[in-house]
Design a protein around this motif. Structure first.
Motif, PDB file in Angstrom:
ATOM      1  N   UNK A 110       0.793  -1.171  -0.006  1.00 62.36           N
ATOM      2  CA  UNK A 110       0.076   0.072   0.057  1.00 62.36           C
ATOM      3  C   UNK A 110       0.912   1.318  -0.007  1.00 62.36           C
ATOM      4  N   UNK A 111       0.342   2.259  -0.735  1.00 65.05           N
ATOM      5  CA  UNK A 111       1.007   3.613  -0.988  1.00 65.05           C
ATOM      6  C   UNK A 111       0.108   4.582  -0.084  1.00 65.05           C
ATOM      7  N   UNK A 112       0.492   5.067   1.014  1.00 70.17           N
ATOM      8  CA  UNK A 112      -0.485   6.191   1.666  1.00 70.17           C
ATOM      9  C   UNK A 112       0.301   7.784   1.383  1.00 70.17           C
ATOM     10  N   UNK A 113       0.115   8.193   0.192  1.00 74.31           N
ATOM     11  CA  UNK A 113       0.673   9.551   0.144  1.00 74.31           C
ATOM     12  C   UNK A 113       0.534  10.766   0.950  1.00 74.31           C
ATOM     13  N   UNK A 114      -0.866  10.661   1.473  1.00 72.44           N
ATOM     14  CA  UNK A 114      -1.475  11.616   2.394  1.00 72.44           C
ATOM     15  C   UNK A 114      -0.695  11.377   3.786  1.00 72.44           C
ATOM     16  N   UNK A 115      -0.229  10.508   4.246  1.00 70.78           N
ATOM     17  CA  UNK A 115       0.590  10.231   5.591  1.00 70.78           C
ATOM     18  C   UNK A 115       1.813   9.948   5.223  1.00 70.78           C
ATOM     19  N   UNK A 116       2.397   9.916   4.241  1.00 67.79           N
ATOM     20  CA  UNK A 116       3.784   9.670   3.855  1.00 67.79           C
ATOM     21  C   UNK A 116       4.367   8.455   4.385  1.00 67.79           C
ATOM     22  N   UNK A 117       3.659   7.508   3.924  1.00 66.98           N
ATOM     23  CA  UNK A 117       3.850   5.904   4.478  1.00 66.98           C
ATOM     24  C   UNK A 117       3.941   4.989   3.267  1.00 66.98           C
ATOM     25  N   UNK A 118       4.711   4.023   3.496  1.00 68.25           N
ATOM     26  CA  UNK A 118       4.543   2.764   2.558  1.00 68.25           C
ATOM     27  C   UNK A 118       4.315   1.434   3.426  1.00 68.25           C
ATOM     28  N   UNK A 171      13.787 -10.301   5.949  1.00 69.98           N
ATOM     29  CA  UNK A 171      14.431 -10.260   7.253  1.00 69.98           C
ATOM     30  C   UNK A 171      15.229  -8.684   6.980  1.00 69.98           C
ATOM     31  N   UNK A 172      15.170  -7.735   7.982  1.00 71.61           N
ATOM     32  CA  UNK A 172      15.919  -6.570   8.152  1.00 71.61           C
ATOM     33  C   UNK A 172      16.929  -6.916   8.816  1.00 71.61           C
ATOM     34  N   UNK A 173      18.164  -7.073   8.622  1.00 71.98           N
ATOM     35  CA  UNK A 173      19.111  -7.665   9.571  1.00 71.98           C
ATOM     36  C   UNK A 173      19.605  -6.357  10.511  1.00 71.98           C
ATOM     37  N   UNK A 174      19.916  -5.114   9.821  1.00 71.17           N
ATOM     38  CA  UNK A 174      20.270  -4.103  10.446  1.00 71.17           C
ATOM     39  C   UNK A 174      19.340  -3.704  11.473  1.00 71.17           C
ATOM     40  N   UNK A 175      18.297  -3.954  11.395  1.00 70.80           N
ATOM     41  CA  UNK A 175      17.213  -3.719  12.471  1.00 70.80           C
ATOM     42  C   UNK A 175      16.776  -4.827  13.654  1.00 70.80           C
ATOM     43  N   UNK A 176      17.494  -6.110  13.133  1.00 68.44           N
ATOM     44  CA  UNK A 176      17.159  -7.207  14.002  1.00 68.44           C
ATOM     45  C   UNK A 176      15.865  -7.611  13.894  1.00 68.44           C
ATOM     46  N   UNK A 177      15.129  -7.345  12.514  1.00 64.77           N
ATOM     47  CA  UNK A 177      13.680  -7.607  12.401  1.00 64.77           C
ATOM     48  C   UNK A 177      13.274  -8.809  11.641  1.00 64.77           C
ATOM     49  N   UNK A 218       7.501   4.893   7.551  1.00 62.75           N
ATOM     50  CA  UNK A 218       7.620   6.238   7.078  1.00 62.75           C
ATOM     51  C   UNK A 218       8.679   6.405   5.758  1.00 62.75           C
ATOM     52  N   UNK A 219       8.610   7.641   4.900  1.00 62.34           N
ATOM     53  CA  UNK A 219       9.541   7.398   4.129  1.00 62.34           C
ATOM     54  C   UNK A 219      10.352   8.856   4.290  1.00 62.34           C
ATOM     55  N   UNK A 220      11.736   8.736   4.091  1.00 66.52           N
ATOM     56  CA  UNK A 220      12.579   9.960   4.392  1.00 66.52           C
ATOM     57  C   UNK A 220      12.335  11.014   3.526  1.00 66.52           C
ATOM     58  N   UNK A 221      11.789  10.864   2.248  1.00 64.09           N
ATOM     59  CA  UNK A 221      11.855  11.755   1.145  1.00 64.09           C
ATOM     60  C   UNK A 221      10.410  11.366   0.729  1.00 64.09           C
ATOM     61  N   UNK A 222       9.467  12.148   0.676  1.00 65.17           N
ATOM     62  CA  UNK A 222       8.077  11.923  -0.011  1.00 65.17           C
ATOM     63  C   UNK A 222       7.998  11.679  -1.493  1.00 65.17           C
ATOM     64  N   UNK A 252      15.670   2.255   8.164  1.00 62.15           N
ATOM     65  CA  UNK A 252      16.568   2.499   9.339  1.00 62.15           C
ATOM     66  C   UNK A 252      15.550   3.213  10.444  1.00 62.15           C
ATOM     67  N   UNK A 253      16.081   3.220  11.625  1.00 65.42           N
ATOM     68  CA  UNK A 253      15.277   3.809  12.743  1.00 65.42           C
ATOM     69  C   UNK A 253      15.573   5.150  12.841  1.00 65.42           C
ATOM     70  N   UNK A 254      14.904   6.145  12.676  1.00 63.24           N
ATOM     71  CA  UNK A 254      15.294   7.533  12.463  1.00 63.24           C
ATOM     72  C   UNK A 254      14.102   8.302  13.501  1.00 63.24           C
ATOM     73  N   UNK A 255      14.549   8.942  14.673  1.00 62.83           N
ATOM     74  CA  UNK A 255      13.509   9.353  15.546  1.00 62.83           C
ATOM     75  C   UNK A 255      12.775   8.633  16.538  1.00 62.83           C
ATOM     76  N   UNK A 256      13.002   7.307  16.133  1.00 66.48           N
ATOM     77  CA  UNK A 256      12.035   6.235  16.740  1.00 66.48           C
ATOM     78  C   UNK A 256      11.160   5.600  15.831  1.00 66.48           C
ATOM     79  N   UNK A 257      11.178   5.995  14.501  1.00 66.51           N
ATOM     80  CA  UNK A 257      10.291   5.746  13.678  1.00 66.51           C
ATOM     81  C   UNK A 257      11.053   4.685  12.556  1.00 66.51           C
ATOM     82  N   UNK A 258      10.462   3.727  12.073  1.00 65.72           N
ATOM     83  CA  UNK A 258      11.080   2.873  11.027  1.00 65.72           C
ATOM     84  C   UNK A 258      11.022   3.611   9.862  1.00 65.72           C
ATOM     85  N   UNK A 259      11.800   4.075   9.051  1.00 67.88           N
ATOM     86  CA  UNK A 259      11.937   4.981   8.053  1.00 67.88           C
ATOM     87  C   UNK A 259      12.656   4.162   6.695  1.00 67.88           C
TER      88      UNK A 259
END
Length: 126
Positions: free
Chosen positions: A62-70, A76-82, A90-94, A111-118
């Motif tokens: 899903x792409x949510x342009x209003x909220x700036x989210x995907x 597996x996201x190895x760098x986040x241990x997920x 969130x996206x870093x750049x809309x 990456x985790x930026x400001x406590x949010x997965x981005x």
């Protein structure tokens, strides 16, 4: 037996927040292993940053342009241990939201930026 009290201090380094444990004692600057403070070294901060640059495969759900989210079903996201799962990022750049649509196969970096997965990088796969 004489005990020397040890105090653990955790310092956060790098973008991924890798902890560094430093031991201090009252033994003229030596740790319990006998290593002087000047001899202790930490893992390079760029080690965590290089792990975060690894691309992960996924599929846009899903792409949510209003909220700036995907919403991405990802490996597996190895760098986040997920583990692999489907989640909202969130996206870093809309402008990234204009590059993809639901059903697209992608490679991305999160990456985790400001406590949010981005999502910080994204590429369409063929």
């Amino acid at each position: 037996m004489k005990r020397t009290p040890l105090v653990a201090l955790s310092l956060v380094i790098g973008l991924a927040g890798a902890p560094l444990i430093v031991f201090a004692s009252g033994n003229n600057g030596a740790t319990h292993s006998g290593m002087a403070k000047s001899e202790r070294t930490a893992a390079p901060a760029n080690a965590a940053a290089s792990d975060s640059a690894a691309m992960t495969e996924g599929e846009i759900r899903k792409v949510n342009k209003d909220a700036g989210k995907l919403t991405i079903r990802h490996a597996e996201l190895k760098n986040l241990g997920m583990p692999a799962m489907t989640m909202v990022f969130q996206v870093k750049d809309k402008t990234m939201l204009d590059q993809v649509k639901a059903g697209d196969k992608i490679s991305f970096v999160a990456e985790k930026i400001g406590g949010k997965f981005t999502v910080t990088q994204i590429e369409a796969r063929k």
